[in-house]
Design a protein around this motif. Structure first.
Motif, PDB file in Angstrom:
ATOM      1  N   CYS A   9      49.766  -5.671  37.326  1.00 40.53           N
ATOM      2  CA  CYS A   9      49.936  -6.207  38.683  1.00 40.53           C
ATOM      3  C   CYS A   9      49.092  -7.461  38.869  1.00 40.53           C
ATOM      4  O   CYS A   9      47.918  -7.491  38.497  1.00 40.53           O
ATOM      5  N   CYS A  12      46.464  -6.177  42.096  1.00 38.88           N
ATOM      6  CA  CYS A  12      45.449  -5.111  41.957  1.00 38.88           C
ATOM      7  C   CYS A  12      45.162  -4.738  40.508  1.00 38.88           C
ATOM      8  O   CYS A  12      44.329  -3.870  40.240  1.00 38.88           O
ATOM      9  N   SER A  14      46.753  -3.009  38.453  1.00 39.64           N
ATOM     10  CA  SER A  14      47.283  -1.721  37.970  1.00 39.64           C
ATOM     11  C   SER A  14      48.219  -1.983  36.794  1.00 39.64           C
ATOM     12  O   SER A  14      48.855  -3.035  36.730  1.00 39.64           O
ATOM     13  N   CYS A  25      54.724  -3.734  41.958  1.00 39.85           N
ATOM     14  CA  CYS A  25      53.660  -2.725  41.912  1.00 39.85           C
ATOM     15  C   CYS A  25      53.710  -1.917  43.224  1.00 39.85           C
ATOM     16  O   CYS A  25      54.242  -2.398  44.231  1.00 39.85           O
ATOM     17  N   CYS A  27      51.477  -1.607  45.228  1.00 37.66           N
ATOM     18  CA  CYS A  27      50.744  -2.380  46.251  1.00 37.66           C
ATOM     19  C   CYS A  27      51.571  -3.561  46.749  1.00 37.66           C
ATOM     20  O   CYS A  27      51.132  -4.304  47.627  1.00 37.66           O
TER      21      CYS A  27
HETATM   22 ZN   LIG Z   1      49.234  -3.822  42.537  1.00 42.91          ZN
END
Ligand SMILES: [Zn+2]
Ligand SMILES: Cc1ncc(COP(=O)(O)O)c(C=O)c1O
Length: 407
Positions: A9, A12, A14, A25, A27
């Motif tokens: 991501c 973030c 991830s 993602c 988020c």
């Molecule tokens: Zn993310």
């Protein structure tokens, strides 16, 4: 050679497995494809690259699909042309045009969609949907046809005629929408899950950016692995800019280039300039640009999803963001055609007008090596250019709409 290791991501950090189907993602951040560059650098040397095909797949070790999944119509490895006459008129000794109009479907969108459709083949995706300003739709329709995949296209009703006809000819399911690309995006997001469509909206999937990043690899290779001092890029969604910025980092990790970067210059239209406004206001993200209007249909993106990535590349590189008017685009397009034999899309022509301004105000030096991205062919924008070159219906032949008839 290892392929992609994971998706990461951009907000973030991830991580997701590279061999699973993903859009954004959780988020909401766009996902970027990551590779094991430390291993790749020991097995794929810069001097090996010229042995690859004369397409963007010469960089296959840093592209996600495996070779058996690749769907290609010959995209990439476009010419980098020395614009001597234009350069001497606007005061640039080393001015170059990367002519993306020579791609399949006559725009750079072929790179991103070739990569995305190849990944659909790899992941077993059979139905795709796209909201598009025009050229991405044409490219998607062509590659989906080549792959035997179902394509659902949503474009503004006033999209250039070329884009509409191409998509229909390639057999796509086309819906014309009374609105902008942002309205088309909303429809795809609503219908996609129930229809089982994979959403290939700009930056909502990780693969188009990978195809587009090859513009960065190519310019490095074509300039003898010495990046230019400035790159002008017509910025709508900004994916090409984000992709090139990623390519430069990857090439540094591969040991192919050093840490110096070109000034990245985002060029937008006066009638739709969310990135320029955010740049001038020192904001990390853009705001929705109300009343977006420009004949450069590819630049009519009122709120790019990856705006923060574009602004980051522009700022980190010491570049800038600049808007030009539609009039300036058509004037510059006609001049580029007459002086260099390159008939550019208005988006590409915008870079000519922008370069002229930044040379005149001293932001760039006459000795700087400058690359302008002409992202598409002027032939796709005949309605726009016909305002510069009107024809009067004076003969019987013209009245018949240009049909070739016996005299
Ligand atoms: Zn993310
Ligand atoms: C000819 C042309 N140039 C530039 C753009 C903008 O591309 P990006 O999304 O990479 O900013 C587009 C997008 O539709 C386009 O069609």
């Amino acid at each position: 050679m290892p392929k992609a290791t994971q998706l990461e991501c951009s907000i973030c950090a991830s991580r997701y497995p590279a061999d699973t189907i993903n859009n954004l993602c959780t988020c909401g951040g766009p996902l970027l494809v990551r590779y094991d560059l430390d291993t790749i650098r020991t097995r794929w040397l810069r001097r090996d690259v010229p042995n690859g095909p004369a397409t963007m797949w010469r960089y296959a070790p840093v592209l996600p699909p495996s070779s058996s999944a690749i769907v290609s119509l010959g995209e990439g490895w476009t010419p980098l042309l020395h614009a001597r006459r234009l350069g001497s008129r606007i005061g640039a000794e080393s001015l170059w045009v990367k002519d993306e109009g020579l791609n399949p479907t006559a725009s750079f969108k072929a790179r991103g969609l070739a990569c995305a459709i190849s990944m659909c083949v790899e992941l077993g995706i059979r139905k795709v949907a796209i909201p598009s300003a025009g050229n991405a739709a044409s490219a998607l329709a062509a590659y989906a046809a080549a792959a035997g995949i179902e394509a659902h296209i949503f474009m503004p009703r006033d999209v250039p005629q070329s884009n509409y006809i191409e998509c229909k000819a390639y057999g796509a399911d086309v819906t014309l929408v009374d609105g902008l690309i942002s309205d088309c995006g909303r429809i795809v997001a609503e219908l996609g899950p129930q229809e089982g469509w994979f959403d290939v909206s700009t930056l909502k999937e990780p693969y188009r950016i990978e195809g587009k990043k090859t513009m960065g690899y190519e310019v490095a290779e074509q300039m003898g692995w010495e990046l230019p001092e400035a790159i002008f890029y017509p910025t709508g969604g900004g994916v090409g800019m984000i992709g090139m910025w990623k390519a430069f980092d990857e090439m540094e990790r591969l040991g192919w280039i050093g840490s110096r970067r070109p000034k990245m210059i985002a060029v937008q239209a006066e009638g739709c300039q969310p990135v320029v406004r955010a740049y001038n206001e020192n904001e990390p993200r853009s705001r929705f640009y109300e009343g977006a209007q420009t004949l450069a249909s590819g630049l009519r993106v009122p709120k790019p999803l990856g705006d923060f990535l574009v602004l980051n590349a522009v700022r980190e590189s010491g570049g800038t963001a600049i808007a030009v008017s539609d009039e300036e685009m058509l004037d510059s397009g006609a001049q580029l055609a007459a002086e260099e034999g390159i008939f550019a899309a208005p988006e590409g022509a915008a870079c000519v007008a922008a370069a002229q301004k930044l040379l005149a105000n001293g932001f760039l030096k006459p000795t700087d090596r400058i690359v302008l991205y002409n992202t598409g062919s002027g032939l796709k924008y005949l309605e726009a250019y016909s305002t510069r070159f009107p024809r009067t219906a004076s003969t019987e032949q013209d009245k018949l709409g240009g049909l070739i008839t016996p005299r």
